[in-house]
Design an enzyme around this catalytic site. Structure first.
Site, PDB file in Angstrom:
ATOM      1  CD  GLU A   1      -8.209  -3.568  -0.492  1.00 32.08           C
ATOM      2  OE1 GLU A   1      -7.048  -3.367  -0.855  1.00 32.08           O
ATOM      3  OE2 GLU A   1      -8.499  -4.381   0.397  1.00 32.08           O
TER       4      GLU A   1
ATOM      5  CG  HIS B   1      -7.796  -0.172   2.251  1.00 27.75           C
ATOM      6  ND1 HIS B   1      -8.374  -0.868   3.292  1.00 27.75           N
ATOM      7  CD2 HIS B   1      -6.798  -0.957   1.799  1.00 27.75           C
ATOM      8  CE1 HIS B   1      -7.723  -2.007   3.454  1.00 27.75           C
ATOM      9  NE2 HIS B   1      -6.770  -2.085   2.567  1.00 27.75           N
TER      10      HIS B   1
ATOM     11  CG  HIS C   1      -2.028  -1.027   1.156  1.00 29.23           C
ATOM     12  ND1 HIS C   1      -2.535  -1.536  -0.010  1.00 29.23           N
ATOM     13  CD2 HIS C   1      -2.728  -1.652   2.165  1.00 29.23           C
ATOM     14  CE1 HIS C   1      -3.483  -2.427   0.264  1.00 29.23           C
ATOM     15  NE2 HIS C   1      -3.617  -2.524   1.566  1.00 29.23           N
TER      16      HIS C   1
END
Ligand code: BGC
Length: 344
Positions: free
Chosen positions: A309, A179, A105
């Site tokens: 996602e 997210h 991420h």
């Protein structure tokens, strides 16, 4: 349509702002410039009762602590890059390692942990906020100055649009995502096992124990990942001791298409997700263990929410057979995701 903006704190000398959006049916969205984050989303159940269907915190300060990307914009690269490295144009780039040997991420200080420029946007049928962030050359190891824009727009069709744009001055990799952790039951239930999920994906990318794709592509048919027909998240969860945390290859091809539909039978709340992205990470909140206390002091336990996602596949920079995440100077990265809310 309503839009309200207020400053709630200061962070590194800059105002932290909450933006409250509301449409004519009472749907409410709260956004914040730190992390271009969605803080809350109130939607009605079948009787019209509004409840927040996302996990997160009440105050800005809590977002700085133990926070597994609640509602955040993730970048430069959502999901994992194996070995925290890639080779581009013959040169090796070493990225921040923030999950064992891998990059997750966007690294140690990804787009979820930076202050975005933010301003209201609206037209006759929608209100929203446009967030901008210039990620400097070398940020978390990535090449190129990356100019990013994320626009959230709530409209009168009970849709929340998330539009992403980015440009660069050197070839780089980009994979932006959103997210949010959803629980459509609101406060009624502390797990999502009875939510009925449908994912429009016939295939997935198998991964190793650290969730880096092996490079293979497999059919979901005959596996607990087969959500082509709607069924409850809990039904086959026991077959996966680690829970769901998989990248599904969407059957759509680049156009905005329905990727997933989730129905919460008791409240009647339904969420549809449309995206232009080729992949969808379905994560069943496996790492939540009750230690994080979120909104109203509520402990967030295992499977108390799910994430869907929309993104490119994990580790694409090291998997030439996957759809490319390279962005070159002169090109425009564009991506669109739509969450649509209704009831049954
Ligand atoms: C990943 C999970 C991870 C979670 C929070 C999800 O996108 O797939 O493995 O634990 O984000 O970091």
């Amino acid at each position: 349509m309503k839009l309200e903006e207020r400053t709630v704190a200061e962070y590194h000398g800059r105002p932290v702002k909450f933006f409250d959006l509301e449409n004519g049916h009472g749907l409410r969205v709260r956004l914040m410039n730190y992390g271009a984050t969605l803080i809350s989303l109130h939607i009605p159940d079948r009787t019209g009762r509004l409840e927040d269907i996302t996990l997160g915190f009440d105050s800005f300060e809590d977002y700085l602590g133990n926070n597994p990307y609640f509602g955040a914009t993730v970048g430069r690269y959502a999901n994992r890059i194996g070995g925290a490295r890639f080779v581009l144009g013959g040169q090796e780039y070493l990225l921040a390692r923030n999950e064992g040997p891998n990059h997750l991420h966007g690294g140690l200080k990804g787009f979820d942990k930076v202050m975005w420029e933010a301003g209201p946007v609206s037209d006759s049928r929608s209100v929203g906020v446009r967030f901008n962030y210039l990620s400097p050359d070398g940020d978390e190891g990535y090449p190129g100055n990356l100019d990013c824009q994320v626009t959230y727009l709530l409209n009168e069709n009970d849709e929340l649009h998330l539009a992403y744009l980015a440009t660069t001055d050197r070839p780089t990799h980009v994979n932006l995502s959103h997210h949010s952790y959803f629980n459509l039951a609101g406060s009624r239930k502390d797990n999502i096992l009875e939510h009925e999920l449908q994912i429009m994906a016939s295939r997935f990318t198998p991964a190793d124990e650290r969730l880096i794709p092996t490079g293979e592509i497999k059919e979901v048919a005959g596996t607990p990942l087969d959500f082509l027909k709607p069924r409850s998240i809990g039904q086959r969860l026991k077959e996966l001791p680690a829970g769901y945390d998989h990248n599904f290859i969407l059957d759509s091809r680049g156009e905005l298409a329905l990727a997933a539909r989730v129905v919460e039978p008791e409240s009647g709340r339904v969420m549809e997700l449309y995206t232009t992205e080729p992949g969808l990470q379905f994560y069943s909140g496996n790492f939540l263990d009750g230690t994080i206390r979120g909104k109203g002091g509520r402990p967030y336990g295992r499977h108390s929410a799910f994430c869907l996602e929309p993104q490119h596949f994990p580790d694409s920079p090291n998997k030439p057979q996957f759809p490319s995440t390279v962005l070159k100077p002169g090109e425009i990265y564009k991506s669109l995701t739509v969450f649509k809310f209704l009831t049954v």
